[in-house]
Scaffold this motif. Structure first.
Motif, PDB file in Angstrom:
ATOM      1  N   LEU A  58       0.839  -1.195   0.000  1.00  0.00           N
ATOM      2  CA  LEU A  58       0.000   0.000   0.000  1.00  0.00           C
ATOM      3  C   LEU A  58       0.874   1.244   0.000  1.00  0.00           C
ATOM      4  N   ASP A  59       0.259   2.408  -0.253  1.00  0.00           N
ATOM      5  CA  ASP A  59       1.052   3.630  -0.383  1.00  0.00           C
ATOM      6  C   ASP A  59       1.581   4.146   0.952  1.00  0.00           C
ATOM      7  N   LEU A 117      -7.964 -10.726  -3.836  1.00  0.00           N
ATOM      8  CA  LEU A 117      -8.528  -9.382  -3.799  1.00  0.00           C
ATOM      9  C   LEU A 117      -7.503  -8.369  -4.295  1.00  0.00           C
ATOM     10  N   THR A 118      -7.989  -7.282  -4.874  1.00  0.00           N
ATOM     11  CA  THR A 118      -7.147  -6.145  -5.237  1.00  0.00           C
ATOM     12  C   THR A 118      -7.448  -5.020  -4.259  1.00  0.00           C
ATOM     13  N   LEU A 119      -6.412  -4.542  -3.573  1.00  0.00           N
ATOM     14  CA  LEU A 119      -6.625  -3.572  -2.502  1.00  0.00           C
ATOM     15  C   LEU A 119      -5.811  -2.308  -2.733  1.00  0.00           C
ATOM     16  N   ARG A 120      -6.357  -1.200  -2.263  1.00  0.00           N
ATOM     17  CA  ARG A 120      -5.584   0.034  -2.199  1.00  0.00           C
ATOM     18  C   ARG A 120      -6.117   0.859  -1.029  1.00  0.00           C
ATOM     19  N   ARG A 121      -5.253   1.724  -0.546  1.00  0.00           N
ATOM     20  CA  ARG A 121      -5.615   2.552   0.602  1.00  0.00           C
ATOM     21  C   ARG A 121      -6.265   3.835   0.125  1.00  0.00           C
ATOM     22  N   ALA A 122      -7.428   4.159   0.681  1.00  0.00           N
ATOM     23  CA  ALA A 122      -8.102   5.420   0.366  1.00  0.00           C
ATOM     24  C   ALA A 122      -7.388   6.566   1.079  1.00  0.00           C
ATOM     25  N   GLY A 156     -14.433   1.313 -16.473  1.00  0.00           N
ATOM     26  CA  GLY A 156     -13.631   2.529 -16.527  1.00  0.00           C
ATOM     27  C   GLY A 156     -12.177   2.290 -16.212  1.00  0.00           C
ATOM     28  N   ALA A 157     -11.322   3.189 -16.714  1.00  0.00           N
ATOM     29  CA  ALA A 157      -9.897   3.202 -16.399  1.00  0.00           C
ATOM     30  C   ALA A 157      -9.677   4.336 -15.413  1.00  0.00           C
ATOM     31  N   PRO A 158      -9.361   4.027 -14.149  1.00  0.00           N
ATOM     32  CA  PRO A 158      -9.343   5.062 -13.109  1.00  0.00           C
ATOM     33  C   PRO A 158      -8.152   5.999 -13.219  1.00  0.00           C
ATOM     34  N   SER A 159      -8.349   7.222 -12.770  1.00  0.00           N
ATOM     35  CA  SER A 159      -7.276   8.209 -12.700  1.00  0.00           C
ATOM     36  C   SER A 159      -6.327   7.838 -11.571  1.00  0.00           C
ATOM     37  N   PRO A 160      -5.125   8.427 -11.538  1.00  0.00           N
ATOM     38  CA  PRO A 160      -4.159   8.081 -10.480  1.00  0.00           C
ATOM     39  C   PRO A 160      -4.695   8.277  -9.066  1.00  0.00           C
ATOM     40  N   ASP A 161      -5.540   9.291  -8.866  1.00  0.00           N
ATOM     41  CA  ASP A 161      -6.062   9.527  -7.512  1.00  0.00           C
ATOM     42  C   ASP A 161      -7.366   8.781  -7.247  1.00  0.00           C
ATOM     43  N   GLY A 162      -7.878   8.056  -8.254  1.00  0.00           N
ATOM     44  CA  GLY A 162      -9.065   7.239  -8.060  1.00  0.00           C
ATOM     45  C   GLY A 162     -10.370   7.993  -8.014  1.00  0.00           C
ATOM     46  N   THR A 163     -10.366   9.290  -8.318  1.00  0.00           N
ATOM     47  CA  THR A 163     -11.602  10.076  -8.231  1.00  0.00           C
ATOM     48  C   THR A 163     -12.378  10.116  -9.549  1.00  0.00           C
TER      49      THR A 163
END
Length: 773
Positions: A58-59, A117-122, A156-163
């Motif tokens: 994670l980041d 699972l695919t995970l990322r930190r919000a 969709g293809a998400p932006s780097p910030d996920g917004t």
């Protein structure tokens, strides 16, 4: 001598008959099939304890991974700074949210056996979790279904910030704000078969948008894909009433018109989106990866500068003989050619399947280039202005396989490689550290094993899971200098071995040239008796982008190799000449002659193993494979009819002129027609050799195969009929390339076929083989 050649086939046939009759009394029972089924991956994997997989950094620098014990899987989160490990989320809550989202459809999600699972930190610290069933959010107090965008169902293809995300609608590219659902059209001139970012031609035809966002999320690199003149693929479904027809654009090898792309940049910084067309002619849709599917999923041959002002990309010609690095000005679309490499066979930017190994380094006015020009895959540093080579970073008789992390500030590079460590399996992956300014290459993973490596985004830490096919995996976290920070787990095979599992054995033989070492794996029955003789079955995948050996790491099952061995066979898999991860000359051994299929090496291996081991009966040799392996299997039965007695060819691309253009044109070459009406493809197809069949051949194909079209197998069927040859055919009405829900039925039929025709026994009737969830 001439008389002997005349009698040899008759004697071989008589020997087979005698052998078959001698083994006809050998019973293969339902209990044998049950023991074989018990060796499949869905049965054996739950028997491995403390087995770590699926690591994701994670980041915030923490690591989330799966650990399996007692048949249960838990997700853990490790902090390398504190050394502490804790549950990553509430598994019960996530399973409940997933089951609620499914609405009672499908198999209920078990919290003790969550899927990958695919995970990322919000941004607020919560976890965003993606699954095939949807997206979920987990907080400290539970998990919920993520809010879906108010409108639109396109992927969709998400932006780097996920917004935000971009997606395709009516052949144009659109932008969607995920919080509000607001949509903005980005392009306006897309039309059928001439649209933006499309992923819908050849053997891929999805609704995904192929784009690369700039690091700051203000620009998008993509293309407009022109397939208006490209041939169509047509599949006809099996159903009651009027058949349903699937049709899409699919270019074939040798076609005059193939897919072309026009590169564009979309700038989102102004009051309205701006479309910048790069100033160069349309190009063939090609990549530098050895399989374009790998590169296209991330469009690896396109890289932004950190500031988003320039874009680097590689243009590859239709035949993959040249690769040109180009840099575009993101504001004007002006393009500058920087460097071109041209090769006699085919250029690839990694020695096997994997991401491209070049890097755009505008901060230092450099670029990193991968080349096999020394006969081995190495990295070279070049000047970005002149294109000239500054220095060779790696050298020797080994291959760099991937760039794991690059630190442009410290000018340090971490790479994986194979074949460098003397006395070890040349396919074992190790981790190395080196400097962009030269110096020694440092080995960071000393263990004599195959290393699976995942680096954190900042390169400070690396998850290393190492093992061999016969030894249990060990999962450790290392720092950037290779020092072990923590041991996460050491897998325990006690329960697996108690269930009868035996590891495969590695072996080495000489290639067709009598000099080159080839490496393979051998599977014996768990009740192996050296005083008996066993028929031998070869599993084959000829490459050239990968080989037959599935993995050099521990696996509780390598497909159904061990399962098949349990029915009374020796099963082997061998990487012959023409496959990757050795020298460039090794991989190019039969460039332009794809009918070779590594078969001279497979035959040489059979002969050597038969001489080495008295318990291998090479007069009862079988072979099977899928896709390219299906092609190779039929080729073996037709071109070596006195060697292979039984073959099962699944989903084979039996004629590369009836397959997607990019595959054959990379390895066989562009179609060259000759004055006598032949071409460089003449004779490479299996139909032309079908008249040579002597043994038992089972052809299998899915009628909805959208990768290798069913006609590929039917062309062989037609040739066998015309040659008055007996054969067996299994057509799966609804199956795609990998057979899907029919795969276990096909597996059981494969076992039956070898048992009946190699062992000479009657298999248990309609043994029920089903996946275990």
């Amino acid at each position: 001598m001439g008389r002997w050649h005349t009698l040899a086939p008759l004697l071989a046939g008589a020997l087979l008959m005698v052998t078959t009759q001698a083994n006809a009394t050998q019973a293969v029972t339902e209990a044998d099939y049950a023991r074989a089924a018990a060796m499949l991956g869905d049965r054996t994997a739950p028997l491995v304890d403390h087995w770590v997989s699926g690591g994701q950094w994670l980041d915030d620098g923490s690591l989330i991974y799966r650990e399996q014990t007692d048949g249960k899987t838990r997700y853990l989160r490790f902090d390398p700074v504190t050394g502490k490990t804790a549950p990553a989320f509430d598994a019960q809550a996530l399973a409940a949210a997933m089951n609620a989202a499914a609405g009672g459809k499908g198999h209920p999600v078990n919290p003790d056996r969550l899927p990958p699972l695919t995970l990322r930190r919000a941004a607020d610290g919560g976890l965003q979790i993606k699954t095939p069933a949807g997206s979920f959010r987990c907080e400290a107090d539970g998990c919920t279904v993520s809010a879906r965008a108010p409108s639109g169902s396109e992927p969709g293809a998400p932006s780097p910030d996920g917004t935000r995300e971009v997606f395709i609608r009516d052949w144009n590219l659109w932008l969607r704000e995920l919080a509000t659902g607001k949509e903005t059209q980005l392009t306006f001139d897309g039309q059928p078969d001439y649209g933006y970012a499309t992923d819908n031609a050849g053997w891929k035809h999805t609704d995904n948008a192929i784009v690369v966002w700039s690091p700051d999320g203000k620009k998008i690199a993509t293309f407009r894909q022109d397939q208006r003149k490209v041939n169509r693929m047509t599949l006809v479904a099996t159903n009651v009433g009027a058949p349903r027809v699937e049709q899409w654009r699919y270019p074939f090898a040798g076609d005059p018109d193939i897919i072309m792309i026009e590169r564009v940049i979309i700038d989102l910084t102004g009051p309205a989106p701006a479309l910048i067309r790069l100033q160069l002619p349309p190009e063939p849709h090609r990549s530098t990866c050895s399989d374009d599917l790998v590169c296209d999923d991330g469009w690896d041959d396109v890289q932004w500068a950190p500031d988003g002002k320039t874009l680097a990309f590689i243009s590859t010609d239709r035949g993959h003989k040249s690769a040109t690095l180009r840099v575009a000005d993101a504001a004007t679309g002006k393009v500058r050619d920087v460097y071109t490499e041209t090769v006699a066979t085919q250029y690839q930017s990694a020695p096997t399947l994997g991401q491209a190994n070049w890097r755009y380094l505008p901060e230092s006015n450099e670029f990193l280039w991968f080349s096999q020009k020394s006969n081995w895959g190495h990295l070279y540093l070049h000047d970005l202005t002149t294109g000239k080579q500054k220095r060779q970073l790696t050298r020797g008789d080994w291959n760099v396989t991937s760039i794991l992390h690059l630190d442009p500030v410290r000018r340090v590079l971490w790479v994986t490689g194979v074949g460098r460590e003397a006395g070890r399996d040349p396919y074992f992956v190790h981790l190395y550290k080196l400097g962009l300014d030269g110096g020694d290459v440092q080995l960071l993973t000393p263990e004599d094993a195959n290393h699976s490596l995942t680096a954190s985004a900042d390169g400070k830490y690396i998850l290393d899971i190492y093992s061999t096919i016969a030894t249990a995996p060990v999962a450790v976290v290392r720092d950037a200098d290779g020092r072990q920070v923590a041991e996460l787990a050491r897998a325990d095979l006690t329960r697996l071995k108690a269930a009868g599992w035996v590891p495969p054995e590695s072996f080495t033989v000489k290639a067709r040239d009598g000099k080159t070492d080839l490496y393979g794996q051998l599977f014996k029955p768990s009740n192996f008796d050296p005083n008996k003789t066993y028929p031998i079955v070869t599993y084959i995948y000829p490459g050239p982008q990968v080989g037959s050996v599935r993995s050099r790491s521990f696996m509780p099952a390598h497909g159904d190799h061990q399962a098949l061995a349990e029915l009374g066979f020796i099963v082997i898999a061998l990487d012959g000449m023409g496959t990757p991860l050795r020298s460039k000359a090794f991989q190019d051994a039969w460039y332009g002659n794809m009918a070779d299929n590594t078969l001279p090496d497979q035959v040489a291996a059979l002969q050597q193993l038969g001489q080495r081991y008295s318990w291998i009966d090479t007069t009862r040799a079988g072979i099977w494979g899928h896709s390219g392996g299906g092609n190779a299997t039929a080729a073996a039965m037709f071109r070596y009819p006195d060697v292979y007695k039984v073959g099962i060819a699944e989903s084979g691309n039996h004629d590369n002129l009836s397959y997607e253009d990019d595959w054959a044109e990379r390895y066989q070459g562009l179609l060259e027609k000759k004055a006598d009406g032949t071409s460089n493809y003449t004779g490479q197809d299996n139909a032309s050799q079908a008249k040579n069949l002597k043994g038992r051949l089972l052809l299998i194909h899915g009628m909805m195969d959208d990768n290798v079209p069913p006609q590929s197998t039917l062309l062989v069927v037609d040739a066998l009929i015309k040659a008055n040859k007996d054969f067996d055919l299994l057509l799966l009405p609804h199956a795609r390339h990998g057979f899907g829900v029919d795969s276990y039925y096909v597996m059981r039929r494969r076992w039956d076929y070898f048992v009946q025709h190699l062992v000479g026994a009657t298999p248990p009737k309609e043994f029920e083989l089903k996946p275990q969830f």
